[in-house]
Enzyme design. Sequence first.
Site, PDB file in Angstrom:
ATOM      1  N   ALA A   1       0.671  -1.248   0.030  1.00  0.00           N
ATOM      2  CA  ALA A   1      -0.125   0.041   0.056  1.00  0.00           C
ATOM      3  C   ALA A   1       0.822   1.307   0.055  1.00  0.00           C
ATOM      4  O   ALA A   1       0.364   2.341  -0.319  1.00  0.00           O
ATOM      5  CB  ALA A   1      -0.927  -0.049   1.164  1.00  0.00           C
ATOM      6  N   SER A   2       2.184   1.117   0.241  1.00  0.00           N
ATOM      7  CA  SER A   2       3.207   2.344   0.146  1.00  0.00           C
ATOM      8  C   SER A   2       4.092   2.272  -0.928  1.00  0.00           C
ATOM      9  O   SER A   2       4.838   3.219  -1.267  1.00  0.00           O
ATOM     10  CB  SER A   2       3.690   2.407   1.337  1.00  0.00           C
TER      11      SER A   2
ATOM     12  N   HIS B   1      -2.989 -12.395  -2.682  1.00  0.00           N
ATOM     13  CA  HIS B   1      -3.128 -11.727  -1.409  1.00  0.00           C
ATOM     14  C   HIS B   1      -1.474 -11.657  -1.107  1.00  0.00           C
ATOM     15  O   HIS B   1      -0.932 -12.817  -0.704  1.00  0.00           O
ATOM     16  CB  HIS B   1      -3.892 -12.116  -0.572  1.00  0.00           C
ATOM     17  N   ASP B   2      -1.045 -10.464  -0.835  1.00  0.00           N
ATOM     18  CA  ASP B   2       0.364 -10.410  -0.424  1.00  0.00           C
ATOM     19  C   ASP B   2       0.454 -11.344   0.987  1.00  0.00           C
ATOM     20  O   ASP B   2       1.782 -11.838   0.789  1.00  0.00           O
ATOM     21  CB  ASP B   2       1.014  -9.116  -0.419  1.00  0.00           C
ATOM     22  N   THR B   3      -0.213 -11.317   1.780  1.00  0.00           N
ATOM     23  CA  THR B   3      -0.031 -12.068   2.835  1.00  0.00           C
ATOM     24  C   THR B   3       0.035 -13.436   2.470  1.00  0.00           C
ATOM     25  O   THR B   3       0.716 -14.277   3.396  1.00  0.00           O
ATOM     26  CB  THR B   3      -1.061 -11.777   4.058  1.00  0.00           C
TER      27      THR B   3
ATOM     28  N   THR C   1       3.353  -2.477   6.116  1.00  0.00           N
ATOM     29  CA  THR C   1       2.328  -1.179   6.282  1.00  0.00           C
ATOM     30  C   THR C   1       1.174  -1.823   7.445  1.00  0.00           C
ATOM     31  O   THR C   1       0.731  -1.013   8.218  1.00  0.00           O
ATOM     32  CB  THR C   1       1.398  -0.758   5.198  1.00  0.00           C
TER      33      THR C   1
ATOM     34  N   ASN D   1      -5.644  -8.622  11.655  1.00  0.00           N
ATOM     35  CA  ASN D   1      -5.101  -7.346  11.296  1.00  0.00           C
ATOM     36  C   ASN D   1      -4.608  -6.227  12.268  1.00  0.00           C
ATOM     37  O   ASN D   1      -5.808  -5.773  12.950  1.00  0.00           O
ATOM     38  CB  ASN D   1      -6.065  -6.558  10.257  1.00  0.00           C
TER      39      ASN D   1
ATOM     40  N   GLY E   1       9.038  -6.519   5.374  1.00  0.00           N
ATOM     41  CA  GLY E   1       9.998  -5.412   5.632  1.00  0.00           C
ATOM     42  C   GLY E   1      10.135  -5.170   7.006  1.00  0.00           C
ATOM     43  O   GLY E   1      11.396  -4.784   7.599  1.00  0.00           O
TER      44      GLY E   1
END
Length: 488
Positions: free
Chosen positions: A13-14, A236-238, A259, A296, A406
């Site tokens: 998202a960033s 989905h990235d996760t 994020t 989340n 990250g």
Amino acid sequence: MTAHSFAAADLGASSGRVILGTLADGRFKLDEVTRFVNGPLTLSDGIHWDAEELFARIRAGINEAIRRSGGLSGVGVDTWGVDYGRLDANGRLIEKPFHYRDSRTDSVPDRLFATLGADVLYSRAGLQVMPFNTIFQLIADQDRWDEVARVLLLPDLFGYWLSGRQVAEVTIASTGGLLDVATRQWSAETCAHLAASYGVPVPRVLPELVEPGTILGDSSPGVLDQPTPVIAVGSHDTASAVASIPATSPDFAFISSGTWSLVGLELPSPVLTEASRAENFTNELGVDGTTRYLKNVMGLWVLSESLRTWQGRGLEVELLSLLEAAAQRPGMACVVDMNDERLLPPGDMPARLQAMAAETGQQLDGDPATITRCILDSLALAYRIAIRRACELADREVRVVHVVGGGSQNRMLCQLTADATGLPVVAGPSEGTALGSLLVQARAAGALSGDLTELRAVSIASSELVDYRPGGLIPAEQWDAAERRLAR
């Protein structure tokens, strides 16, 4: 062994990146081809994503990966969850996709639950209630449905632009609220309810579902410099991040840290109990029939948005020096609830944190290092609570926490997490999402074989991992006291 090259387009998202992965001798070598800033686009009707510009960056990155490698055996795309594009009959976007932080959905959950009980929806979708879930966004989109021929979640939209095939990959579909997670199929009852009660023609506009590892076909003519197989990964990235977890046994908890922080367990089936719903845990689908049972937590967004606020005021603050200064501040002096929805939208994050501290009888001064320490301590506390409760609700025990993404490079946060949970923490891979995508692609293309355990053995061989042990910074009794402080 013959080397095989794949490209993973991983959009957070960033920021976004395209990673070239070369598989040889049982391990992947990763090279970052391109990295680009991603963020909200504010228009007259709200906050959006510039999907066309993002795709141009993805396409350029994949073409650069083709040039560097001489040819790719596959490419896959993953993104964050819930957001989507609406396409007309000619496959064109009818508007730029809305950003999940847009406020148009603020009152929608209550509207839906007035006609479809929250318990009923949870029994099907198993989804944590967050105002931006796809199901709420669809209800908020009250116009132009007569123009819409298809709704595609963002990684599926980019996959369509690459391959010409319109599908819904199940891991990204499971973030929306329209799926029956027990059957891994669309919920006919939920879809029919949205059509009958809100005029949203969901049964007509949803595409076919596919599992991770489905080869969509070669790239459409002219899209890439060479025809390249386009593969639906854990979109989905996760889901991709969890596929890369360097675990050797199933008794682990995970934190996909970026994020957002996605904190939970990998399970063979969803947990759809009333107790789970009451605790607002979510069941998202994973690779090889697994379920990601998680919560989340607001994540490092809170720190990055605080940094943006300080820099906007002209303060000379930089992340690494800020983390060094935060390490010198007293631990657990102030903690806040990192699940508070006030931390969701952009804005003056330090002021919100100070207000939340005051509400619980704490004082948080405006010093950036002190606020940074509060954020890190509060995140670790949220991880502790989420992991413990997930284990209780799923009747599981865990012996290790894996941190990927990250945030695995944030040494202070990893040590705080070990202290808070009382469990060893294994940090890495930092590019876990890209590596998970590459592993699924390689298996789909026949360059790897086996189940998740065998894929994860390749992840271990491909990663530099760092171990953290409990007891390095803050003793257990201080975490207990902090948790009681928030509970008051």
